[in-house]
Write an enzyme that holds these catalytic residues in place. Sequence first.
Site, short mmCIF file in Angstrom:
data_model
loop_
_atom_site.label_atom_id
_atom_site.label_comp_id
_atom_site.label_asym_id
_atom_site.label_seq_id
_atom_site.Cartn_x
_atom_site.Cartn_y
_atom_site.Cartn_z
N GLU A 48 0.87 -1.19 0.00
CA GLU A 48 -0.05 0.08 0.02
C GLU A 48 0.80 1.21 -0.14
O GLU A 48 1.92 1.31 0.74
CB GLU A 48 -0.89 0.04 1.24
CG GLU A 48 -1.90 -1.18 1.20
CD GLU A 48 -2.57 -1.08 0.02
OE1 GLU A 48 -2.74 -0.42 -0.96
OE2 GLU A 48 -3.76 -2.19 0.26
N HIS A 49 0.34 2.14 -0.76
CA HIS A 49 1.14 3.52 -1.03
C HIS A 49 2.60 3.29 -1.37
O HIS A 49 3.27 4.20 -1.24
CB HIS A 49 1.11 4.19 0.37
CG HIS A 49 -0.01 4.87 0.90
ND1 HIS A 49 -0.33 6.07 0.60
CD2 HIS A 49 -1.33 4.30 1.25
CE1 HIS A 49 -1.40 6.51 1.14
NE2 HIS A 49 -2.27 5.40 1.35
N LEU A 154 -11.96 -0.88 -1.42
CA LEU A 154 -12.00 -2.00 -2.12
C LEU A 154 -11.93 -1.75 -3.81
O LEU A 154 -12.20 -2.77 -4.62
CB LEU A 154 -13.02 -3.11 -1.89
CG LEU A 154 -12.92 -3.54 -0.27
CD1 LEU A 154 -14.18 -4.17 0.02
CD2 LEU A 154 -11.65 -4.33 0.01
N SER A 155 -11.63 -0.67 -4.27
CA SER A 155 -11.30 -0.13 -5.57
C SER A 155 -12.70 0.04 -6.27
O SER A 155 -12.86 -0.51 -7.38
CB SER A 155 -10.44 -1.28 -6.09
OG SER A 155 -9.17 -0.79 -6.13
N SER A 156 -13.81 0.47 -5.56
CA SER A 156 -15.08 0.89 -6.21
C SER A 156 -14.85 1.70 -7.41
O SER A 156 -15.35 1.51 -8.49
CB SER A 156 -15.87 1.22 -5.33
OG SER A 156 -15.69 2.41 -4.95
N SER A 157 -13.73 2.75 -7.54
CA SER A 157 -13.56 3.58 -8.64
C SER A 157 -12.93 2.51 -9.56
O SER A 157 -13.32 3.06 -10.93
CB SER A 157 -12.67 4.71 -8.23
OG SER A 157 -13.10 5.31 -6.69
N ASP A 216 -4.93 -0.69 -8.34
CA ASP A 216 -6.15 -0.93 -8.55
C ASP A 216 -6.61 -1.20 -9.95
O ASP A 216 -7.42 -2.38 -10.10
CB ASP A 216 -7.13 0.27 -8.04
CG ASP A 216 -6.79 0.83 -6.69
OD1 ASP A 216 -6.06 0.16 -6.03
OD2 ASP A 216 -7.12 1.92 -6.50
C1 GLA Z 1 -5.31 3.87 -3.94
C2 GLA Z 1 -4.58 4.17 -5.06
C3 GLA Z 1 -3.89 3.14 -5.54
C4 GLA Z 1 -2.59 2.82 -4.37
C5 GLA Z 1 -3.65 2.60 -3.09
C6 GLA Z 1 -2.68 2.70 -1.67
O1 GLA Z 1 -6.31 2.66 -3.98
O2 GLA Z 1 -5.75 4.23 -6.02
O3 GLA Z 1 -3.15 3.32 -6.64
O4 GLA Z 1 -1.88 3.97 -4.22
O5 GLA Z 1 -4.57 3.59 -2.66
O6 GLA Z 1 -1.78 1.29 -1.82
#
Ligand code: GLA
Length: 445
Positions: A48-49, A154-157, A216
């Site tokens: 993450e990040h 959870l990456s809805s976008s 994502d």
């Molecule tokens: C969001 C961003 C990703 C990633 C995460 C953190 O989901 O869209 O690209 O940076 O945060 O890991």
Amino acid sequence: MRTTDAVWLAPGEPQEIQSDLVNRFQQEYGRAASGTWFAPGRANLNGEHIDFHAGRCLPLALAHGTYVAAAPRTDGQLRLRTLDPSLDDGVTTVAPDAIGPGAAVEATGHWSQYVSGVLWALRELGDSQPEFQVDPDFGADLLVLSTLPIGGGLSSSAALECASILAFLALGTPFGQENPLQNLNAALTKQHRKELASACVRAEVEVVGAGTGGLDQSAALRARPGKVLSLDCRDFSVTPLDIGCILRGYRLIAVDTGEAHRLADGQFGQRRADAEAATALLGLDRLRDALPERPRKADVTHVLEEFDRLSEQLETLEGRSIAACRRRLRHALTEMVRSEKLHHLLSGDSYGVRHIASTIGDILTAGHMSMRDDAEVSFDVADMVVETALAQGAEGARLIGGGFGGSVLVLISPAAIPKLTAALERISRSIRLLDVAPSAAAHAL
Ligand code: GLA
């Protein structure tokens, strides 16, 4: 004891969802949908990040995701509606001249930007790739339904972007015409999927203005069922890794805290900017290059010492707190070490590791502590969920996604789940649980 079934958020039955969506499409637009496309949300074991620092991420696709039913238009317009009650404000119309970066958008941050941004990005991709060239007059009517919690980390976008790009590809390009309906799935090569993921990243960065790093979109378009996708963000190459060894006797659960996050607001960007200032001080373009191929803790210590030496005489770093930049740096570097370790564990180097679930659990929990103390992107409910999960016997737990809201990933044995769900219900009535079953990438239904 109260039944705990209500806390589970089911992914639903895709065929039923599709047929419901297609019926609603007919009612909404007075004509038939030409098809339905799906893209999954994702969980992330680690990384993450660090996608925007060229680090390694280990996402997997969920069975939950976003469905888009669509039909083409010939006036260049987009008309969009979502069935999500929290976002639905009727049909939004996006005129052709409002599609793309800097275009006049009625309300900045409106969810329609993710969709119109993707159409713009596909047009850009089509400029260099004739099979993906979008007809200049192409537009579409879309109806969206998501089984993901919106803003749940959870990456809805990205699921919305990736389902939309498949719809546009199918309806507006020569590639789509040559490969109608489900034929699209077999026709899309790994390279196509990589290019489409990078187009979705462009949409989010250049149109929406969110600092996404590609994790994502790569997960949504390139994941494999039953696998973790080991994503090397230096070149966005992927290695699908088996996670049978983790799931034998254990389950992965995403705990949606019910606190929605927003990436387009400032905090995510601030954290990223802190780490980028530290990267620049180290004289690097990408932070991953500060560490060797198979990094260890001692390598992190060396880089931090170098940072301390370089920042010794400075009051601030590009106007930022040096201590804060150092913490972001430490998060990114330790997260990179954890990712590489996991990659090698899951690649089979784990032979001889007797308690692989507990080793992986420890990596998850260490990742959470780093998100909490160094990245400083966690929040009270997430910390409580992690503590509760560990107290109930989970092997490990961590906040996933961008933070400032969102979900916690928990690795736990099935026997411990009833007690966990009861304990979580006591923390907040908004908590929802999603079963994380490594699922397929985006596809046409
Ligand atoms: C969001 C961003 C990703 C990633 C995460 C953190 O989901 O869209 O690209 O940076 O945060 O890991």
